[in-house]
Design an enzyme around this catalytic site. Structure first.
Site, PDB file in Angstrom:
ATOM      1  N   TYR A 154       0.765  -1.117   0.134  1.00 18.04           N
ATOM      2  CA  TYR A 154      -0.002  -0.152   0.189  1.00 18.04           C
ATOM      3  C   TYR A 154       0.771   1.244  -0.093  1.00 18.04           C
ATOM      4  O   TYR A 154       0.608   2.449  -0.484  1.00 18.04           O
ATOM      5  CB  TYR A 154      -0.947   0.010   1.309  1.00 18.04           C
ATOM      6  CG  TYR A 154      -2.066  -1.227   1.160  1.00 18.04           C
ATOM      7  CD1 TYR A 154      -2.111  -1.839   0.344  1.00 18.04           C
ATOM      8  CD2 TYR A 154      -3.011  -1.003   2.267  1.00 18.04           C
ATOM      9  CE1 TYR A 154      -3.179  -3.041   0.266  1.00 18.04           C
ATOM     10  CE2 TYR A 154      -4.009  -2.123   2.346  1.00 18.04           C
ATOM     11  CZ  TYR A 154      -4.075  -3.003   1.346  1.00 18.04           C
ATOM     12  OH  TYR A 154      -4.932  -4.096   1.227  1.00 18.04           O
TER      13      TYR A 154
ATOM     14  N   LYS B 208       3.646 -15.194   3.372  1.00 17.62           N
ATOM     15  CA  LYS B 208       3.521 -15.927   2.186  1.00 17.62           C
ATOM     16  C   LYS B 208       5.147 -16.365   1.974  1.00 17.62           C
ATOM     17  O   LYS B 208       5.900 -15.864   0.938  1.00 17.62           O
ATOM     18  CB  LYS B 208       2.957 -15.277   1.220  1.00 17.62           C
ATOM     19  CG  LYS B 208       2.814 -16.081  -0.073  1.00 17.62           C
ATOM     20  CD  LYS B 208       1.743 -16.969  -0.158  1.00 17.62           C
ATOM     21  CE  LYS B 208       1.664 -17.966  -1.495  1.00 17.62           C
ATOM     22  NZ  LYS B 208       0.745 -19.175  -1.195  1.00 17.62           N
TER      23      LYS B 208
ATOM     24  N   ASP C 214      -2.606 -18.467   2.313  1.00 19.91           N
ATOM     25  CA  ASP C 214      -3.829 -19.160   1.636  1.00 19.91           C
ATOM     26  C   ASP C 214      -4.301 -20.154   2.703  1.00 19.91           C
ATOM     27  O   ASP C 214      -5.592 -20.446   2.835  1.00 19.91           O
ATOM     28  CB  ASP C 214      -3.289 -19.805   0.383  1.00 19.91           C
ATOM     29  CG  ASP C 214      -2.094 -20.216   0.411  1.00 19.91           C
ATOM     30  OD1 ASP C 214      -1.243 -20.151   1.541  1.00 19.91           O
ATOM     31  OD2 ASP C 214      -1.443 -20.934  -0.582  1.00 19.91           O
TER      32      ASP C 214
ATOM     33  N   ASP D 224      -5.653  -6.817   5.615  1.00 17.47           N
ATOM     34  CA  ASP D 224      -6.894  -6.525   5.224  1.00 17.47           C
ATOM     35  C   ASP D 224      -7.790  -7.527   4.678  1.00 17.47           C
ATOM     36  O   ASP D 224      -9.063  -7.355   5.002  1.00 17.47           O
ATOM     37  CB  ASP D 224      -6.476  -5.464   3.956  1.00 17.47           C
ATOM     38  CG  ASP D 224      -7.369  -4.401   3.525  1.00 17.47           C
ATOM     39  OD1 ASP D 224      -8.357  -4.550   4.105  1.00 17.47           O
ATOM     40  OD2 ASP D 224      -7.230  -3.501   2.569  1.00 17.47           O
TER      41      ASP D 224
ATOM     42  N   ASP E 292     -11.532  -8.976   6.980  1.00 20.69           N
ATOM     43  CA  ASP E 292     -12.659  -8.807   6.247  1.00 20.69           C
ATOM     44  C   ASP E 292     -13.465 -10.336   6.590  1.00 20.69           C
ATOM     45  O   ASP E 292     -14.690 -10.561   6.498  1.00 20.69           O
ATOM     46  CB  ASP E 292     -12.672  -8.383   4.711  1.00 20.69           C
ATOM     47  CG  ASP E 292     -12.885  -6.612   4.885  1.00 20.69           C
ATOM     48  OD1 ASP E 292     -12.796  -5.978   5.852  1.00 20.69           O
ATOM     49  OD2 ASP E 292     -13.498  -6.234   3.790  1.00 20.69           O
TER      50      ASP E 292
END
Ligand code: NAD
Length: 363
Positions: free
Chosen positions: A148, A195, A227, A251, A255
């Site tokens: 970001y 990851k 994942d 993020d 959610d």
């Protein structure tokens, strides 16, 4: 129990866009009720950010808001965003720039998101109650680094674009320490999500977390690929205590985890660093329901509980707010996002109806 000293705090309220001001109004009302009940003095100021600020000043984070933020003890924020910008990614001045900038300016590098289901909402989630019951997770999402904030590039002819995923060891270290400290106060397990099988920045993340873990031998530290974590959260959320992860992964995962709490409208967050903290619901400006008076204000109200607990060390007051939410849900009051036909005495209310019940139980 020792009586809490009466304190004076300055709070900046930034409603933002869409349902932001609608729900934040109730967060502020709850703070006022807490001040009255416990004899504290909360001094409120208002500030603009996002689309509302662009419309008024041309700047998504006006200097006035930033300087008020710096002088405050805490910030209560709603949400930013407007369909105009979502439909036109080419617009240069954008609401989210305000939020990203205030996080960066105030050094708010850690985003804490507690995910805990109120028992009354077991039926409102799309996950089976037997999988959910007892789930209690505290996310630490890194907030001022990652893709970001990395360098952004695009070809003049629009044929390619890139965002740099970058972490410095110090950025990982400071949030990791906070997460380990929190795990110590909880069930003493921390899962770091990355990851590292593919990404160099994740390998740095993992190595740094492993190094910090050595300072917390009483906390069990595990590592999981993102994942797999996305799958495990839904399969068996009770296996997690503290989850530590980077900005982008956090993020998305938080959610996803909102389904554990029944609705986006139930989840609060605290963004903290070394100075003023910012407390906000995890949801956005929800333009699809803005202005209809049906937004759930509980995420904003629970953000106030986090402000009281983390920002002001007012444990008793924070617990009183959470208890009021619990009692309101037990009494059967539901906004549309958490409604379910299985609650025998359930009563549908809008934003104001829900807010009024919380104030009633609190007082
Ligand atoms: P959203 O969180 O605004 O809405 C997602 C869905 O959840 C919608 O159906 C909405 O009606 C529902 N919802 C959200 N909050 C609710 C509440 N309190 N009560 C009841 N239902 C609720 O996400 P989105 O639709 O992806 O984004 C809308 C806008 O918000 C976009 O402009 C986006 O950029 C912005 N956004 C801002 C933030 C922020 O300010 N922190 C976060 C996410 C998205």
């Amino acid at each position: 129990m020792a009586k809490q000293e009466k304190v004076r705090k300055r709070i900046l309220v930034i409603g933002g866009d869409g349902i932001g001001p609608e729900v934040t109004r109730w967060g502020r009302r709850v703070l006022e009720a807490v001040a009255e009940k416990y004899g504290h003095e909360f001094i409120f100021e208002e500030g603009l950010m996002g689309h509302a600020a662009i419309e008024a000043t041309g700047d998504p984070l006006p200097e006035d808001t930033l300087s008020k933020a710096r002088q405050s003890d805490a910030i209560l924020f709603g949400a930013i965003g407007h369909p105009k910008y979502d439909q036109d990614p080419g617009l240069k001045v954008r609401p989210e720039q305000g939020l990203l900038r205030i996080r960066k300016e105030l050094g708010l590098y850690a985003n804490l998101r507690p995910i805990k289901l109120f028992d009354e909402l077991l039926a409102a989630s799309s996950i089976k109650p037997e999988v959910l019951q007892g789930a209690d997770i505290l996310f630490f999402r890194e907030l001022t680094g990652d893709v970001y904030f990395g360098e952004k590039k695009k070809a003049e002819d629009g044929s390619w674009a890139s965002d740099l995923m970058i972490y410095h060891a110090y950025e990982v270290e400071r949030i990791a320490r906070r997460a380990f400290e929190a795990a110590r106060q909880r069930r003493k397990t921390l899962c770091s999500v990355d990851k590292a099988n593919v990404l160099e920045s994740s390998r740095l993340w993992r190595a740094t977390v492993q190094r910090i873990a050595a300072d917390y031998p009483d906390v069990t530290c595990t590592h999981m690929f993102v994942d797999n974590a996305a799958m495990q959260l839904i399969r068996d959320p009770r296996q997690f205590d503290v989850i530590l992860t980077a900005n982008l992964f956090g993020d998305i995962l938080t959610d996803e985890a909102s389904q554990i709490a029944g609705s986006m409208g139930m989840l609060a967050s605290a963004s903290i660093g070394d100075g003023t903290g910012l407390y906000e619901p995890i949801h956005g400006s929800a333009p699809d329901i803005a202005g209809k008076g049906i937004a759930n204000p509980l995420a904003s109200i629970l953000s106030v509980a986090l402000m009281l607990q983390i920002g002001f060390q007012m444990q008793e007051e924070a617990e009183a707010v959470v208890r009021a939410v619990d009692q309101t849900l037990k009494a059967g009051y539901r906004t549309v996002d958490i409604a379910d036909k299985h609650t025998p005495n359930h009563m549908m209310v809008g934003t104001d109806g829900m807010g009024q019940q919380i104030i009633r139980f609190l007082s």
